[in-house]
Write an enzyme that holds these catalytic residues in place. Structure first.
Site, PDB file in Angstrom:
ATOM      1  N   SER A  18       0.830  -1.200   0.000  1.00  0.00           N
ATOM      2  CA  SER A  18       0.000   0.000   0.000  1.00  0.00           C
ATOM      3  C   SER A  18       0.869   1.257   0.000  1.00  0.00           C
ATOM      4  O   SER A  18       1.628   1.475  -0.937  1.00  0.00           O
ATOM      5  CB  SER A  18      -0.950  -0.056   1.192  1.00  0.00           C
ATOM      6  OG  SER A  18      -1.929   0.955   1.111  1.00  0.00           O
TER       7      SER A  18
ATOM      8  N   HIS B  10      -8.245  -4.648  -0.290  1.00  0.00           N
ATOM      9  CA  HIS B  10      -6.968  -3.939  -0.286  1.00  0.00           C
ATOM     10  C   HIS B  10      -5.920  -4.524   0.674  1.00  0.00           C
ATOM     11  O   HIS B  10      -4.804  -4.840   0.243  1.00  0.00           O
ATOM     12  CB  HIS B  10      -7.192  -2.452   0.007  1.00  0.00           C
ATOM     13  CG  HIS B  10      -5.934  -1.666   0.100  1.00  0.00           C
ATOM     14  ND1 HIS B  10      -5.162  -1.345  -1.007  1.00  0.00           N
ATOM     15  CD2 HIS B  10      -5.280  -1.139   1.175  1.00  0.00           C
ATOM     16  CE1 HIS B  10      -4.097  -0.660  -0.618  1.00  0.00           C
ATOM     17  NE2 HIS B  10      -4.146  -0.524   0.690  1.00  0.00           N
TER      18      HIS B  10
ATOM     19  N   ASP C 236     -10.335  -3.493  -4.720  1.00  0.00           N
ATOM     20  CA  ASP C 236      -9.455  -2.462  -4.184  1.00  0.00           C
ATOM     21  C   ASP C 236      -9.497  -1.256  -5.118  1.00  0.00           C
ATOM     22  O   ASP C 236      -9.313  -1.403  -6.330  1.00  0.00           O
ATOM     23  CB  ASP C 236      -8.027  -3.027  -4.101  1.00  0.00           C
ATOM     24  CG  ASP C 236      -7.000  -2.021  -3.609  1.00  0.00           C
ATOM     25  OD1 ASP C 236      -7.379  -0.919  -3.163  1.00  0.00           O
ATOM     26  OD2 ASP C 236      -5.795  -2.338  -3.680  1.00  0.00           O
TER      27      ASP C 236
END
Length: 330
Positions: free
Chosen positions: A164, A291, A261
């Site tokens: 991320s 995600h 996501d």
């Protein structure tokens, strides 16, 4: 637009339970309140599942120039004479997360990739806005390059990895290291956020799909909290690797994206740009994942299989490191 993928049933059950108890969005309230909620959730899960086993764990400081960054070094049980070194950046939208809270992820990377892992406790926003996290990430990567032998790794096989926001830091560090004339052995980018100029309004119009665990609104909060007064830099590199003019001469790359996501297309766009620049790039698509799936390997069997495959693919990438024992003079 095509229908969004069906979420893995075990993850869907978890999302339904969170919604049933009206759990607040991840970045709601003050940063300290958001961090407290995340810490409580992570530690409660850890009590149920334990931690992957590694040979040793050591807290130290990565120092480069005038930057000092706390790091945690993991070493695997291994009989191999030479190990890769992977500099790992945790997720959390540049606001949440820590080395301690992502201890399980770093341990699994260390064990499954069979590598020395340097997990980086970079500074968090909004207390430390852009470019603090990027500065810390680069300093830690340069430190790892200069100290690979002392860390117990192969100086010719230093790589970066991140999830991320950490995927952004890994991608950014790879570019900045290249620009300083050094070569990394690979980069692992897991659900990376590589474009602060993303169109969150378009994402919200995506047939009204409610992205679980990370929403377009959350992405706006991430940008607001991290960029702060530098919001006009969203289309620059850094902080947005997708907007870097030159992606040539970067290391072999593994990119993992999740179908449920909002960063899915962003990750694919970055993979396409790397491939167009001639970079060996492997794309792993997990259409039924949300995600933050990479850290949910104790919650979902499908998430564990995905995590295992990602580690296996990156381990294979690093096994292609050249046989060279010259340490970088950083």
């Amino acid at each position: 637009m095509p229908a969004m993928p069906q979420l893995d049933p075990q993850l869907a059950a978890m999302v339904a339970a969170l919604r049933a108890r009206c759990a607040p969005p991840p970045f709601s309230g003050t940063p300290d309140e958001a961090r407290g909620r995340m810490r409580a959730a992570v530690l409660a899960a850890r009590e149920r599942s334990g931690l992957p086993d590694v040979q040793s764990v050591e807290d130290t400081v990565a120092a480069h120039a005038d930057v000092r960054v706390p790091v945690r070094v993991y070493r695997p049980h291994s009989h191999r004479p030479s190990l890769p070194t992977v500099v790992f950046f945790h997720g959390g939208g540049f606001v949440l997360g820590s080395v301690e809270l992502m201890d399980d992820i770093a341990r699994k990377l260390c064990r499954d990739i069979e590598a020395v892992v340097v997990s980086v406790d970079y500074r968090l926003a909004p207390e430390h806005p852009f470019p603090a996290a990027h500065d810390d990430a680069l300093a830690a990567t340069l430190w790892a390059l200069a100290n690979a032998v002392a860390l117990g790794g192969d100086p010719a096989c230093v790589a970066v990895a991140g999830e991320s926001a950490g995927g952004n830091l890994a991608a950014s560090s790879a570019i900045q290291v290249r620009d300083r004339g050094f070569a990394l052995a690979g980069q692992l980018l897991i659900v990376p956020g590589v474009d602060f100029a993303r169109d969150t309004v378009r994402l919200e119009r995506n047939d009204g799909y409610a992205y679980p665990m990370l929403t377009p609104h959350d992405l706006r909060e991430v940008a607001r909290l991290y960029l702060g007064t530098a919001a006009d830099r969203a289309t620059d590199f850094p902080p947005s690797p997708l907007h870097c003019a030159d992606l040539g001469d970067l290391p072999a790359t593994v990119i993992a994206v999740a179908g449920c996501d909002p960063l899915y297309n962003e990750g694919l766009a970055y993979a396409a740009r790397l491939q167009a620049a001639g970079i060996a790039t492997q794309v792993l698509r997990y259409e039924d994942m949300f995600h933050p799936f990479f850290g949910f390997f104790e919650v979902s069997e499908a998430a564990r299989r995905a995590n295992d495959e990602i580690c296996s693919c990156f381990a294979a990438t690093l096994r292609a490191c050249p046989d060279d024992t010259k340490e970088a003079e950083v």
